[in-house]
Design a protein around this motif. Structure first.
Motif, short mmCIF file in Angstrom:
data_model
loop_
_atom_site.label_atom_id
_atom_site.label_comp_id
_atom_site.label_asym_id
_atom_site.label_seq_id
_atom_site.Cartn_x
_atom_site.Cartn_y
_atom_site.Cartn_z
N PRO A 1 0.79 -1.39 0.00
CA PRO A 1 -0.13 -0.07 -0.15
C PRO A 1 0.93 0.99 -0.07
O PRO A 1 0.54 2.27 -0.49
N ILE A 2 1.86 1.20 0.59
CA ILE A 2 3.02 2.31 0.72
C ILE A 2 3.37 2.69 -0.84
O ILE A 2 3.62 3.82 -1.17
N ILE A 3 3.97 1.79 -1.58
CA ILE A 3 4.50 1.63 -2.82
C ILE A 3 3.26 1.97 -3.94
O ILE A 3 3.44 2.77 -4.79
N LEU A 4 2.15 1.34 -3.95
CA LEU A 4 1.08 1.43 -4.90
C LEU A 4 0.02 2.45 -4.56
O LEU A 4 -0.76 3.04 -5.39
N GLY A 5 -0.02 2.82 -3.27
CA GLY A 5 -1.41 3.68 -2.98
C GLY A 5 -2.61 2.82 -2.63
O GLY A 5 -2.59 1.78 -2.73
N ILE A 6 -3.62 3.42 -2.48
CA ILE A 6 -4.93 2.84 -2.13
C ILE A 6 -5.68 2.16 -3.55
O ILE A 6 -6.07 1.03 -3.64
N ASP A 7 -5.60 3.09 -4.43
CA ASP A 7 -6.28 2.52 -5.68
C ASP A 7 -5.34 2.88 -6.82
O ASP A 7 -5.47 3.69 -7.80
N PRO A 8 -4.29 1.99 -6.94
CA PRO A 8 -3.32 2.12 -7.98
C PRO A 8 -3.91 1.89 -9.53
O PRO A 8 -4.76 1.01 -9.64
N SER A 9 -3.56 2.83 -10.52
CA SER A 9 -3.89 2.42 -11.96
C SER A 9 -3.15 1.48 -12.45
O SER A 9 -2.21 0.85 -12.16
N MET A 10 -3.77 1.05 -13.50
CA MET A 10 -3.05 -0.08 -14.38
C MET A 10 -1.80 0.33 -14.77
O MET A 10 -0.76 -0.70 -14.47
N LEU A 11 -1.42 1.43 -15.01
CA LEU A 11 -0.21 1.78 -15.42
C LEU A 11 0.99 1.51 -14.44
O LEU A 11 2.11 1.19 -14.40
N LYS A 12 0.42 2.38 -13.19
CA LYS A 12 1.33 2.19 -12.04
C LYS A 12 1.77 0.99 -11.74
O LYS A 12 3.09 0.66 -11.25
N VAL A 13 0.56 0.01 -11.50
CA VAL A 13 1.03 -1.21 -11.06
C VAL A 13 1.80 -2.02 -12.05
O VAL A 13 2.84 -2.78 -11.62
N THR A 14 1.64 -2.04 -13.30
CA THR A 14 2.57 -2.73 -14.46
C THR A 14 4.15 -1.89 -14.52
O THR A 14 4.82 -2.64 -14.49
N VAL A 15 4.23 -0.72 -14.01
CA VAL A 15 5.58 -0.06 -14.18
C VAL A 15 6.24 -0.68 -12.69
O VAL A 15 7.45 -0.96 -12.71
N VAL A 16 5.49 -0.75 -11.55
CA VAL A 16 6.14 -1.09 -10.23
C VAL A 16 6.50 -2.58 -10.44
O VAL A 16 7.69 -3.10 -10.11
N VAL A 17 5.79 -3.24 -11.03
CA VAL A 17 6.14 -4.86 -11.37
C VAL A 17 7.22 -4.81 -12.23
O VAL A 17 8.12 -5.63 -11.93
N ILE A 18 7.30 -4.21 -13.42
CA ILE A 18 8.43 -4.40 -14.28
C ILE A 18 9.80 -3.87 -13.63
O ILE A 18 10.94 -4.63 -13.69
N ILE A 19 9.51 -2.93 -12.61
CA ILE A 19 10.66 -2.32 -11.99
C ILE A 19 11.29 -3.45 -10.83
O ILE A 19 12.38 -3.74 -10.75
N SER A 20 10.43 -3.85 -10.33
CA SER A 20 10.64 -4.90 -9.11
C SER A 20 11.29 -6.25 -9.66
O SER A 20 12.44 -6.54 -9.16
N TYR A 21 10.69 -6.79 -10.89
CA TYR A 21 11.31 -7.89 -11.50
C TYR A 21 12.86 -7.79 -11.94
O TYR A 21 13.81 -8.41 -11.68
N PHE A 22 13.00 -6.42 -12.60
CA PHE A 22 14.12 -6.26 -13.15
C PHE A 22 15.09 -6.06 -11.88
O PHE A 22 16.41 -6.70 -12.14
N VAL A 23 15.02 -5.43 -11.02
CA VAL A 23 15.86 -5.22 -10.07
C VAL A 23 16.20 -6.51 -9.25
O VAL A 23 17.32 -6.78 -8.82
N ALA A 24 15.19 -7.27 -9.11
CA ALA A 24 15.29 -8.52 -8.25
C ALA A 24 16.04 -9.45 -8.88
O ALA A 24 17.05 -10.11 -8.47
N CYS A 25 16.08 -9.50 -10.23
CA CYS A 25 16.71 -10.50 -11.21
C CYS A 25 18.46 -9.93 -11.17
O CYS A 25 19.25 -10.74 -11.64
N MET A 26 18.60 -8.78 -10.90
CA MET A 26 19.98 -8.57 -10.84
C MET A 26 20.75 -8.92 -9.55
O MET A 26 21.94 -9.00 -9.45
N PHE A 27 20.00 -9.43 -8.74
CA PHE A 27 20.53 -9.71 -7.40
C PHE A 27 20.09 -11.37 -7.12
O PHE A 27 21.05 -12.15 -6.64
#
Length: 426
Positions: free
Chosen positions: A302-328
């Protein structure tokens, strides 16, 4: 959670295997903060991760990859592609990229693709005058197209973790994978044209026809796997078994390249690799369960996405999370840990899970070849015995191309969804 993170970092720095890092850190955390915890529950979660029936695909595709890596399929593929494009500027890098793509459609494994294609193509590229860092950057990034071209092990793990159709995911990866092939080839063309290197003599039509005859049987793998799933003849698990049968017919019956010793060795290697993959999957499931048990996602998301996240926001957060996670992290662990965390938000935002699975596998491909700890970097170090900084020196152009494809998929989702929506329209 500080103890969990610190213990993981320390164990990674000391070179512990990643499965030990995950399970050891979990056991340390539970011993310190939850001494009454029943450890058999952790064992149950590990087993839960590896018991879905779709996981049977993985050892089958690994065995198929090992059989053809031990045979002549990679050599035949390279010769076929090179006979048609080897004479144009960038012909050799294009041959390497196309061969990695085609071999990914045979093996589903990036490591098998790096070993099979890289072992043959890198000496040819070096002899033609290409810098060593370019050859390694090209091979490890082109091999990551195997995450998208079916049969992709990444798609299988994502499908199991999120209950998404593996057949649809397989089809969704084809066009993005071919798009990456085209853009990598375009970059290689201009890179070679500017440096004026890398052209082979033009093959005559007799040589091309012979190379085509030798290489076309290898292309039966995508027909067996995708064609079988598309027509409803096979489930993904049955298609995996069929790929093993086809590999044996091809390498034993047609090319006569496998001895009994090589076949036994392929089975033994499959057992070892499958064991590693399944322990990683089980450890990822255990970590995912523990994070959920401690309600970490409910506190952080909820801190990262907010209460009612848009489709674009969720997509961008997911993309960044997987990208960074697979670096480690290992890609399989990243998929298994993050997918259940994001899945409720993805569903609530109305994002197509097949599209998201395609985006996730692209990020897995990018992160796997991105410093500091992308797993394909260390695979290349081991195979080619080159220094770390030489391995990563020429990865940025290819990573930029992969990020461009990611942006195109977000803007034009039908690039990924056209085939699965058409094939499964009924």
């Amino acid at each position: 959670m500080a103890l969990l993170c610190i213990s993981m970092i320390i164990m990674l720095l000391f070179g512990f295997p990643f499965m030990v890092v995950l399970l050891g850190s979990l056991m340390l955390y539970l011993t310190v903060y939850m001494p009454a915890f029943q450890f058999p529950i952790l064992v149950q979660q590990v087993l839960t991760g590896v018991t879905p029936s779709a996981m049977v695909c993985i050892p089958m595709f690994i065995l198929s990859a090992n059989l053809i890596t031990s045979g002549k399929s990679a050599e035949k593929l390279i010769r076929m592609v090179q006979s048609f494009v080897g004479h144009i500027p960038g012909g050799l890098p294009i041959t390497a990229t196309a061969s990695c793509t085609l071999f990914g459609g045979v093996s589903g494994s990036t490591q098998a693709t790096v070993a099979a294609i890289g072992g043959t193509m890198r000496p040819m590229l070096l002899k033609a005058g290409y810098p060593s860092s370019f050859t390694i950057g090209l091979i490890i990034n082109a091999s990551d197209i195997a995450y998208l071209i079916p049969p992709s092990i990444g798609f299988i793990v994502y499908g199991v973790a999120t209950s998404t159709s593996i057949g649809k995911l397989f089809l969704a990866g084809i066009i993005p994978g071919l798009l990456i092939l085209f853009l990598f080839s375009l970059y290689s063309y201009f890179y070679s044209k500017i440096l004026k290197i890398g052209q082979y003599p033009k093959a005559n039509w007799g040589e091309r026809i012979q190379a085509l005859k030798d290489g076309l049987p290898v292309m039966g793998f995508p027909l067996v796997i995708i064609g079988g799933i598309y027509t409803g003849i096979f489930s993904p698990t049955e298609a995996a078994a069929a790929s093993v049968a086809y590999a044996l017919m091809l390498e034993v019956g047609l090319y006569r390249s496998l001895t009994k010793e090589k076949i036994v060795d392929a089975f033994l290697q499959t057992g070892v690799i499958t064991g590693v993959v399944f322990v990683l999957v089980g450890a990822g499931q255990a970590l995912s369960w523990m994070l959920s048990f401690l309600r970490i996602p409910q506190e952080i998301m909820p801190i990262i996405l907010g209460i009612d996240p848009s489709m674009l926001k969720v997509t961008v957060v997911v993309i960044i999370s997987y990208f960074v996670a697979c670096m480690f992290l290992d890609p399989i662990v990243a998929i298994y840990v993050l997918s259940p965390i994001f899945h409720p938000y993805v569903a609530a935002a109305g994002i197509d899970p097949v599209l998201l699975g395609t985006l996730v596998c692209i990020q897995v491909a990018i992160g796997s070849a991105t410093p500091p700890f992308g797993c394909d970097i260390f695979t290349a170090q081991l195979l080619f015995r080159r220094p770390y900084f030489e391995v990563i020196a020429h990865t940025p152009p290819f990573i930029i191309i992969l990020l461009l494809v990611t942006a195109l998929l977000v803007i034009f989702p039908n690039i990924a969804l056209f085939l699965p929506n058409t094939a499964f329209i009924n």
